[in-house]
Design a protein around this motif. Structure first.
Motif, short mmCIF file in Angstrom:
data_model
loop_
_atom_site.label_atom_id
_atom_site.label_comp_id
_atom_site.label_asym_id
_atom_site.label_seq_id
_atom_site.Cartn_x
_atom_site.Cartn_y
_atom_site.Cartn_z
N SER A 163 2.39 6.07 -2.61
CA SER A 163 1.37 6.32 -3.36
C SER A 163 -0.17 5.47 -2.89
O SER A 163 -0.87 5.53 -3.40
CB SER A 163 1.37 6.26 -4.95
N SER A 219 0.17 8.30 -9.05
CA SER A 219 1.61 7.89 -9.16
C SER A 219 2.38 9.22 -9.15
O SER A 219 2.20 10.24 -10.14
CB SER A 219 1.63 7.03 -10.27
N THR A 226 5.36 9.66 -10.28
CA THR A 226 6.01 9.57 -11.80
C THR A 226 4.98 9.25 -12.70
O THR A 226 5.41 9.77 -14.09
CB THR A 226 7.23 8.55 -11.68
N THR A 230 5.33 4.20 -12.92
CA THR A 230 5.71 2.93 -12.29
C THR A 230 4.86 1.91 -12.69
O THR A 230 3.49 1.76 -13.03
CB THR A 230 5.01 3.24 -10.76
N GLU A 233 12.63 2.69 3.64
CA GLU A 233 13.18 3.47 2.28
C GLU A 233 14.27 4.72 2.66
O GLU A 233 14.82 5.06 1.67
CB GLU A 233 12.02 3.72 1.49
O1 LIG Z 1 4.15 7.21 -6.80
P1 LIG Z 1 4.92 6.47 -8.01
O2 LIG Z 1 5.80 7.24 -8.70
O3 LIG Z 1 4.23 5.37 -8.78
O4 LIG Z 1 5.98 5.46 -7.02
C1 LIG Z 1 5.67 4.68 -6.00
C2 LIG Z 1 6.62 4.22 -5.28
O5 LIG Z 1 7.65 3.56 -5.95
C3 LIG Z 1 9.10 3.84 -5.33
O6 LIG Z 1 9.68 4.83 -6.01
C4 LIG Z 1 10.04 2.79 -5.22
O7 LIG Z 1 9.29 1.75 -4.77
C5 LIG Z 1 8.71 4.59 -4.03
O8 LIG Z 1 9.67 5.35 -3.51
C6 LIG Z 1 7.30 5.28 -4.36
O9 LIG Z 1 6.50 5.56 -3.12
#
Ligand SMILES: O=P(O)(O)OC[C@H]1O[C@](O)(CO)[C@@H](O)[C@@H]1O
Length: 488
Positions: free
Chosen positions: A77, A132, A134, A137, A280
């Motif tokens: 992101s 993000s 998810t 994070t 990754e």
């Molecule tokens: O966009 P998110 O859900 O905040 O995740 C950020 C990053 O964290 C990870 O899940 C793990 O580092 C990556 O694959 C992803 O790009």
């Protein structure tokens, strides 16, 4: 991949980043549904929003137009959008469209990064884009809360609606955070984080800075490579050939690393982005069926623009370990300079190195050649270059939004080809989980020790010793966190 099958089997997801840049009339289905119309619905929304933002009709809490954007996000992101932004920053067309605007990124949870990202910015004229997939994070959410505090302490809590928007697959959490769902830009679970720069993750902040029409060229460039990858026979298919070369270098010749060496300063963030895309994706120890691999998969990627790298780590590449190199050059500079009286233009000077380095690696210099040059005998072993060191050279006609998209897609598909050949799942990332959950345990301990004086428990001797030292240093915690932020 293109058929929308759930090739990311451990997460039971299809892998369809190609749909993010597909033309409107293309049909790409996931679970029986054509996803291209959904993609374009979000792209149209970004187009419309960025127009309003850039024209000044979207105003902030105090009625001023917004000129600056801070994109908060990490990993996928962050790295892709940063790479594209850096590549466009010196492109004449992009410069013209970004006049008077700033795009900054806040990725690290280190408060120093917070300070850097907002120093000199005025909350009245700043839009924060929380990115993000998810929306859980830890780093991104703390940074988002910190900037929410920065805005609401300056302009009042009601200002958040006008100064914060979000990009996520988790729109429920976006709303819970306090961002108006109307100002949320969606993407989908069939987009892996590290493959998400062509979704709203990259398209929104880049469109706010450069306008949607520039960013659309980037999408078209990526799409042209998708088409090439899908339909070109293997012996002329760039991602296939490059993927084969990588697997040959890693698995057959036993060279585990790869240096990414753009002879173009605008591509300085390309290697960090590809580090995530590649490492990754392919840093795996088991096959897609969960069987331990009888060989090592993945490449160790690193890189710096030439010629800077030449004055840093090239010594090892020329005479130490064998590191296959990707040399990336551009035929026409974004910013040409020619000084009267100089033998060549500044860009030709740069490119002289681009052509010389692969030659030096391939052919080296023999003791016989050195003898004929009258090099003293005792220096001959030191000055000998073994040669026979592999590299590839990619020459782009120029660097603009379109070719940046092409370069991105070439590497994305190359990484996928490698993963297919190694028989692994290139689209999950379970290896990032353990560290995250251990950090949760540490966070709880730090809180308990700082607030109640609880002793450190449940950690190994080394970690406990260092944590004790850390707690002894007693870093200041203000009850009013905003006082720790730099003032505009
Ligand atoms: O966009 P998110 O859900 O905040 O995740 C950020 C990053 O964290 C990870 O899940 C793990 O580092 C990556 O694959 C992803 O790009």
């Amino acid at each position: 991949m293109f058929n929308g099958e759930h090739i990311n089997s451990t997460e039971d997801r299809s892998v369809l980043h190609v749909a993010l840049r597909a033309p409107r009339d293309k049909v790409i289905s996931s679970d029986g549904k054509n996803v291209v119309p959904e993609v374009w619905k979000v792209l149209d929304k970004i187009n419309e929003f960025s127009e309003r933002f850039r024209s000044g009709s979207w105003v902030g809490e105090t009625g001023k137009a917004l000129t600056d954007v801070v994109a908060v996000g990490i990993g996928g992101s962050f790295l892709g959008p940063l790479f594209v932004h850096t590549a466009l920053q010196t492109d004449p067309e992009a410069i013209a469209s970004a006049k008077g605007r700033q795009l900054r990124f806040l990725a690290n949870v280190d408060p120093i990064d917070v300070a850097r990202s907002i120093t000199g910015l005025n909350p009245e004229t700043t839009l924060v884009v929380v990115v993000s997939k998810t929306f859980t994070t830890a780093e991104t959410m703390l940074n988002a809360r910190t900037l929410r505090e920065w805005i609401s302490s300056a302009l009042g809590p009601q200002a958040v609606a006008k100064h914060m928007v979000a990009v996520s697959t988790n729109l429920t959490l976006v709303e819970k955070f306090g961002i108006d769902p109307k100002n949320a830009f969606a993407f989908w679970d069939w987009v892996g984080g590290r493959y998400s720069v062509c979704s709203a993750v990259g398209v929104l902040p880049l469109s706010l800075q450069y306008g949607f029409s520039v960013v659309e060229k980037f999408l078209k460039g990526a799409s042209s490579i998708d088409e090439h990858f899908y339909s070109t026979q293997f012996d002329k298919n760039l991602p296939v050939l490059l993927g084969l070369l990588s697997v040959w270098n890693v698995s057959f010749l036993g060279y585990p690393a790869r240096a990414i060496l753009p002879y173009c300063q605008a591509l300085e963030k390309f290697a960090p982005h590809i580090q995530q895309v590649s490492m990754e994706s392919n840093g795996k120890g088991v096959s897609i069926d969960g069987v331990p691999l009888p060989f090592e998969a993945g490449e160790i990627d690193f890189g710096e623009p030439g010629t800077n790298g030449q004055h840093s780590f090239y010594q090892l590449i020329h005479q130490g370990r064998i590191i296959p190199c990707d040399f990336i050059g551009v035929a026409k500079s974004q910013q040409p300079v020619y000084l009267k009286g100089e033998m060549v233009s500044n860009h030709d000077e740069l490119m002289s190195n681009f052509f010389a380095q692969p030659d030096a690696l391939a052919y080296g210099k023999t003791p016989e050649q050195l003898l004929s040059e009258k090099v003293p005998k005792h220096l001959i072993p030191h000055k000998t270059f073994s040669g026979n060191r592999p590299s590839i050279s990619l020459l782009l006609p120029h660097l603009n939004a379109y070719t940046v998209g092409q370069l991105l897609a070439i590497y994305e598909h190359r990484v996928a080809v490698e993963g297919f050949l190694w028989g692994i799942n290139s689209f999950d990332q379970w290896g990032v989980e353990l560290g995250k959950s251990l950090a949760t345990q540490v966070r709880k301990q730090l809180n308990a020790s700082r607030t109640k004086g609880d002793p450190i428990e449940g950690f190994n001797y080394s970690t406990a010793t260092v944590m004790t030292k850390y707690l002894e240093a007693k870093s200041p915690i203000s009850s009013d966190p905003v006082t720790l932020l730099p003032k505009a």
